[in-house]
Design an enzyme around this catalytic site. Structure first.
Site, mmCIF file in Angstrom:
data_model
loop_
_atom_site.group_PDB
_atom_site.id
_atom_site.type_symbol
_atom_site.label_atom_id
_atom_site.label_comp_id
_atom_site.label_asym_id
_atom_site.label_seq_id
_atom_site.Cartn_x
_atom_site.Cartn_y
_atom_site.Cartn_z
ATOM 1 N N PRO A 51 -5.128 -4.845 -12.778
ATOM 2 C CA PRO A 51 -3.604 -4.762 -13.134
ATOM 3 C C PRO A 51 -2.590 -4.978 -12.293
ATOM 4 C CG PRO A 51 -4.864 -2.756 -12.217
ATOM 5 C CD PRO A 51 -5.931 -3.782 -12.514
ATOM 6 N N ASN A 52 -1.514 -5.692 -12.876
ATOM 7 C CA ASN A 52 -0.344 -6.170 -12.517
ATOM 8 C C ASN A 52 -0.170 -7.167 -11.728
ATOM 9 O OD1 ASN A 52 1.461 -3.722 -13.273
ATOM 10 N ND2 ASN A 52 0.101 -2.654 -11.529
ATOM 11 N N ARG A 85 7.555 -11.318 -7.893
ATOM 12 C CA ARG A 85 8.064 -10.201 -7.078
ATOM 13 C C ARG A 85 6.895 -10.020 -5.783
ATOM 14 N NH1 ARG A 85 7.843 -4.936 -9.283
ATOM 15 N NH2 ARG A 85 6.885 -5.656 -11.238
ATOM 16 N N TYR A 136 2.410 -10.837 -1.534
ATOM 17 C CA TYR A 136 1.512 -11.517 -2.225
ATOM 18 C C TYR A 136 1.926 -13.068 -2.370
ATOM 19 C CZ TYR A 136 0.427 -6.908 -3.667
ATOM 20 O OH TYR A 136 0.202 -5.418 -3.593
ATOM 21 N N ASN A 152 -10.756 -9.692 -8.196
ATOM 22 C CA ASN A 152 -9.663 -8.903 -7.687
ATOM 23 C C ASN A 152 -9.201 -7.624 -8.439
ATOM 24 O OD1 ASN A 152 -7.307 -7.818 -6.357
ATOM 25 N ND2 ASN A 152 -6.202 -9.470 -6.154
ATOM 26 N N ALA A 160 -5.396 -2.343 -8.267
ATOM 27 C CA ALA A 160 -5.091 -1.150 -7.765
ATOM 28 C C ALA A 160 -6.366 -0.159 -8.051
ATOM 29 C CB ALA A 160 -3.821 -0.428 -8.181
ATOM 30 N N HIS A 210 -9.177 1.073 -5.636
ATOM 31 C CA HIS A 210 -8.711 2.447 -4.881
ATOM 32 C C HIS A 210 -9.254 3.657 -5.549
ATOM 33 C CE1 HIS A 210 -7.012 -0.541 -2.417
ATOM 34 N NE2 HIS A 210 -6.173 -0.880 -3.292
ATOM 35 N N ASP A 251 -19.608 1.511 -10.856
ATOM 36 C CA ASP A 251 -20.859 1.627 -11.545
ATOM 37 C C ASP A 251 -21.195 0.484 -12.459
ATOM 38 O OD1 ASP A 251 -21.157 4.151 -10.611
ATOM 39 O OD2 ASP A 251 -20.454 5.141 -12.266
ATOM 40 N N GLU A 308 -15.635 -9.615 -3.978
ATOM 41 C CA GLU A 308 -14.220 -8.765 -3.904
ATOM 42 C C GLU A 308 -13.023 -9.426 -3.213
ATOM 43 O OE1 GLU A 308 -14.559 -4.755 -2.407
ATOM 44 O OE2 GLU A 308 -12.522 -4.403 -2.715
ATOM 45 N N HIS A 346 -8.986 -9.601 -2.055
ATOM 46 C CA HIS A 346 -7.669 -8.991 -1.913
ATOM 47 C C HIS A 346 -6.742 -10.040 -1.229
ATOM 48 C CE1 HIS A 346 -9.155 -5.222 -3.622
ATOM 49 N NE2 HIS A 346 -10.068 -5.290 -2.852
ATOM 50 N N ILE A 347 -5.652 -10.258 -1.995
ATOM 51 C CA ILE A 347 -4.733 -11.156 -1.368
ATOM 52 C C ILE A 347 -3.912 -10.580 -0.174
ATOM 53 C CG2 ILE A 347 -2.358 -12.334 -1.941
ATOM 54 C CD1 ILE A 347 -3.259 -11.996 -4.891
ATOM 55 N N SER A 348 -3.538 -9.542 -0.224
ATOM 56 C CA SER A 348 -3.156 -8.822 1.042
ATOM 57 C C SER A 348 -4.179 -8.114 1.885
ATOM 58 C CB SER A 348 -2.054 -7.815 0.463
ATOM 59 O OG SER A 348 -2.699 -6.700 -0.138
ATOM 60 N N ARG A 403 -2.011 -1.891 5.390
ATOM 61 C CA ARG A 403 -0.963 -1.333 4.354
ATOM 62 C C ARG A 403 -1.090 0.457 4.288
ATOM 63 N NH1 ARG A 403 -0.778 -4.727 -0.968
ATOM 64 N NH2 ARG A 403 1.152 -3.439 -1.149
ATOM 65 N N ARG A 429 -4.712 2.521 0.415
ATOM 66 C CA ARG A 429 -5.307 1.050 0.168
ATOM 67 C C ARG A 429 -6.527 0.739 0.878
ATOM 68 N NH1 ARG A 429 -1.421 -1.122 -3.283
ATOM 69 N NH2 ARG A 429 0.541 -0.660 -2.889
HETATM 70 O O1 CA2 Z 1 -3.920 -7.288 -2.162
HETATM 71 C C1 CA2 Z 1 -4.447 -7.505 -3.321
HETATM 72 O O2 CA2 Z 1 -4.816 -8.499 -3.780
HETATM 73 C C2 CA2 Z 1 -4.317 -6.146 -4.037
HETATM 74 O O3 CA2 Z 1 -5.501 -6.057 -4.916
HETATM 75 C C3 CA2 Z 1 -3.053 -6.132 -4.966
HETATM 76 C C4 CA2 Z 1 -3.004 -4.826 -6.006
HETATM 77 C C5 CA2 Z 1 -2.938 -3.746 -4.947
HETATM 78 O O4 CA2 Z 1 -2.999 -2.630 -5.798
HETATM 79 C C6 CA2 Z 1 -4.319 -3.715 -4.077
HETATM 80 O O5 CA2 Z 1 -4.229 -2.552 -3.060
HETATM 81 C C7 CA2 Z 1 -4.427 -4.919 -3.223
HETATM 82 C C8 CA2 Z 1 -1.597 -5.028 -6.549
HETATM 83 C C9 CA2 Z 1 -1.522 -6.240 -7.555
HETATM 84 C C10 CA2 Z 1 0.068 -6.181 -8.116
HETATM 85 O O6 CA2 Z 1 0.370 -7.615 -7.907
HETATM 86 C C11 CA2 Z 1 1.827 -7.669 -8.049
HETATM 87 C C12 CA2 Z 1 2.226 -8.834 -7.684
HETATM 88 C C13 CA2 Z 1 3.585 -9.127 -7.697
HETATM 89 C C14 CA2 Z 1 4.489 -8.256 -8.139
HETATM 90 C C15 CA2 Z 1 3.906 -6.974 -8.184
HETATM 91 C C16 CA2 Z 1 2.549 -6.626 -8.154
#
Ligand code: CA2
Length: 149
Positions: free
Chosen positions: A10-11, A18, A23, A79, A82, A85, A92, A103, A105-107, A112, A116
């Site tokens: 998601p997202n 943004r 990210y 990836n 969210a 978490h 499963d 797995e 994660h960009i960040s 954080r 997370r």
């Molecule tokens: O660091 C990552 O890749 C995450 O999986 C990104 C998720 C976050 O919930 C995880 O804790 C860590 C969020 C992805 C949303 O990405 C956005 C990118 C730009 C603007 C808004 C959201």
């Protein structure tokens, strides 16, 4: 030619629009291009997808499981966003299909918010890449290929 699924939760479709401090500036389309480039070295056929829906991601992991059974899949670079978490269902699905999942994660989720710091995916994953920016996807591909020998 083995398939490589790259799944995004998601997202992640908002990538590059943004929160660049967290990210980066690359879009998901940029990430797809980077992955396609990296996969050439291993002759993987990249199937790159994003969904905002948990059940859809579960279905895609099941689909990957079927491909794995037929010897047509290398694995998944994932990836889960969210859902990392929150999702026992994704945990499963990975366990139930035995698909090798890296797995990503960009960040750096560990510097954080505390919510997370825990991942339901990590115990089911073959490997984890965290905090390397979008280059983490490329590292995930190399790591998967290396693990598969
Ligand atoms: O660091 C990552 O890749 C995450 O999986 C990104 C998720 C976050 O919930 C995880 O804790 C860590 C969020 C992805 C949303 O990405 C956005 C990118 C730009 C603007 C808004 C959201």
């Amino acid at each position: 030619m083995l398939k490589l699924m790259i799944l995004n939760g998601p997202n992640l479709n908002l990538l590059g629009t943004r929160e660049p401090d967290q990210y980066g500036h690359e879009t998901l389309a940029d990430v797809e291009s980077m992955c396609r480039e990296a996969a050439v070295a291993y002759d993987y056929e990249v199937d790159f997808r994003q969904s905002n829906h948990e059940g859809v991601l579960v279905d895609w992991i099941h689909e990957a499981g079927q491909l794995l059974k037929r010897g047509e899949l290398a694995g998944i670079v994932f990836n889960p966003g969210a859902y990392t978490h929150t999702s026992i269902a994704l945990h499963d699905a990975i366990k139930g299909t035995n698909v090798p999942v890296i797995e990503v994660h960009i960040s750096n989720v560990h510097n954080r918010e505390a919510f997370r710091h825990h991942s339901y995916i990590s115990p089911a994953a073959a490997g984890i890449v965290v905090g390397m920016g979008v280059y983490g996807y490329v590292l995930g591909i190399h790591g998967l290929a290396h693990k598969l020998g």
